[in-house]
Scaffold this active site. Structure first.
Site, PDB file in Angstrom:
ATOM      1  N   ASP A  54       1.056  -0.900  -0.018  1.00 28.08           N
ATOM      2  CA  ASP A  54       0.143  -0.228   0.310  1.00 28.08           C
ATOM      3  C   ASP A  54       1.067   1.758  -0.366  1.00 28.08           C
ATOM      4  OD1 ASP A  54      -2.571   1.289   0.338  1.00 28.08           O
ATOM      5  OD2 ASP A  54      -1.921   2.006   2.270  1.00 28.08           O
ATOM      6  N   ASP A  87      -0.550   5.396   0.241  1.00 28.83           N
ATOM      7  CA  ASP A  87      -0.742   6.479   1.522  1.00 28.83           C
ATOM      8  C   ASP A  87      -0.713   5.311   2.514  1.00 28.83           C
ATOM      9  OD1 ASP A  87      -1.231   8.732   0.048  1.00 28.83           O
ATOM     10  OD2 ASP A  87      -3.137   7.659  -0.625  1.00 28.83           O
TER      11      ASP A  87
END
Length: 349
Positions: free
Chosen positions: A27, A29
């Site tokens: 991922d 963010d």
């Protein structure tokens, strides 16, 4: 791996994770960066993992930017990346739409350039108005300046019965100033107005996992994320292992209260956890509810409705691993309600 099995504790690994798994599905963010700036230790850890032969793939529910833009941003931060290394929920939802509509079909876009590029890649035609006779509506994160008029266009089209798709439904996103509303918050606006529900492609749902595997060809993937309800649940649904890093949305108390589908295989402070072994959590008093679990000098148990932590381990994250084992074992298939305040205070969380 049995998807229905309850993970009672983070599993150990004697070998560094970047040697055990061939591909890291990261991922962005809250894991690699926050507010556009690299998170501490991320650049160095990813560089080492890449140099040692691990493939790095960046998997994001944020549909705003194109893979090209994301790759350029990562490269500027010191993490060299190509567009093919980036998989977005815009790509996943575009494939989902293309499987249901003919080539050239018009799609009303509520979001940013990432959605438009992904739709064109699938032979679909982005349009801007509910009056453009769209065959579908797609909604993705449009950035902090998304006009209210765009949500009105979505409401008009969906209210007329046009099929509705969403890249993802994350209610929040991390930012440099704190937690901000995500695409899911905007989706809820349209849902309230129309009473409809969209087809969703992003994590933790299968379309995103399928898109990721198709584009990376990963054989032994490790999902790395900061969110229980997208990254970790997506790994659980896809029956692959996961590493939760505590640099984003999820805090220690939320982790301890996680239900079975939200329990990661491994837990660490940040991406440095990718480069090292992961200590096993040992039973120190039986695996039944109320049993004690030990990791790195810390011992945890549930007693009288509260989590207790004993010992003086050198690494606070080892204490958190022991607490996870105690809380999750006591909760079984449910969600732990054991008090966490005093135990976490000992670890500085």
């Amino acid at each position: 791996m049995n998807q229905t099995a309850v993970r009672t504790r983070p599993e150990g690994s004697q070998r560094p994770l970047n040697e055990v798994y061939d591909t890291a599905l990261l991922d962005l963010d809250g894991v690699v960066y926050a507010g556009g700036e690299a998170i501490d230790h991320a650049v160095e850890a990813l560089g080492t993992a890449r140099d040692d032969g691990m493939r790095l793939a960046y998997v994001t529910n944020n549909a705003l930017r194109t893979p090209q833009a994301v790759a350029e941003h990562l490269t500027r931060l010191g993490v060299p990346a190509e567009p093919d290394d980036v998989i977005t929920s815009a790509q996943a939802v575009a494939r989902l739409i293309a499987e249901q509509l003919p080539s050239g079909a018009r799609v009303l876009v509520i979001g940013g350039e990432g959605l438009r590029v992904a739709l064109r890649e699938r032979g679909l035609t982005p349009v801007e108005s509910a009056d453009d006779d769209p065959a579908a509506v797609v909604q993705g994160y449009g950035g902090p300046d998304l006009p209210w008029s765009r949500l009105m266009e979505a409401g008009f089209a969906v209210g007329r019965g046009v099929p509705w798709f969403a890249s993802n439904t994350d209610l929040t996103i991390p930012s440099g100033r704190g937690i901000a509303p995500g695409n899911g918050a905007a989706v809820e606006v349209v849902r309230i107005v129309t009473g409809a529900s969209p087809q969703v492609a992003g994590k933790p749902l299968p379309p995103m996992h399928r898109e990721t595997i198709l584009r990376t060809g990963a054989r032994r993937p490790l999902v790395i994320g900061d969110r229980l309800d997208t990254d970790i649940e997506g790994a659980y649904a896809g029956e692959v292992d996961s590493l939760l890093v505590l640099t984003g949305v999820t805090d220690a108390a939320q982790l301890l209260a996680a239900g079975p589908e939200h329990r990661p295989t491994y837990v660490d402070r940040d991406l440095r956890g990718l480069l090292g072994s992961q200590p096993a959590v040992e039973s120190a008093g039986g695996a039944e509810a109320g049993g004690a679990f030990r990791c790195g000098g810390w011992t945890a148990r549930v007693r009288d409705g509260a989590l207790l932590l004993e010992g003086e381990g050198e690494e606070p994250v080892d204490g958190l691993r022991a607490l996870c084992a105690a809380a999750w074992t006591a909760a079984g298939d449910g969600v732990s309600s054991a008090g966490t305040g005093k135990a976490l205070a000992r670890l500085g969380w």
